[in-house]
Design a protein around this motif. Sequence first.
Motif: not given
Length: 172
Positions: A44-54
């Motif tokens: 029901d909910v989706f995430a997107n990590i915005v960082n290009s490099s952790l």
Amino acid sequence: MTPKTILRAVSLILIALTATTFAACGSETGPDAFPRVIPLGDGDVFANIVNSSLAIGPNRLMLQLASADDEPIFDAQVHLRFFDLNAAEPIPHIEADARFIPIETGYVDEQSGGAREVTGTDGVYVANVDFARAGDWGVRITVATPDRTYDEFPFRFTVRARSEETIIGDPA
């Protein structure tokens, strides 16, 4: 076989099946707790990590959330539970609450004297996290909006030994 022996055998089988079902469904740290592939449309909910490099060490993790209707979620309380996935079983690492940082989107109209036109809103949820080592990591995300509390869901990502992004103190 007597009816009492049959009843005892059936009871033992049912207990074993029930225990197996609870173990498989109730584990948040088992091998399926952080799937490598999540079918489209599940959830029901989706995430997107915005960082290009952790990378190893302190990070400012930024993520965006969207509903199943692909609408951004801006008004949520977000709790993150991080796990190191480099061992046979996920290892709990740290928990953090993410805060929302709103951003107005827009443009400057140079033709009309530099008037600023706001076209919408966007934003990211931010949490400070210190990763102990490189490799596979996972986060279990809890999202609660004023209207609804969503089921906790997993997200898998990679932490690098060194960030590819320039950081303060790096040579130019």
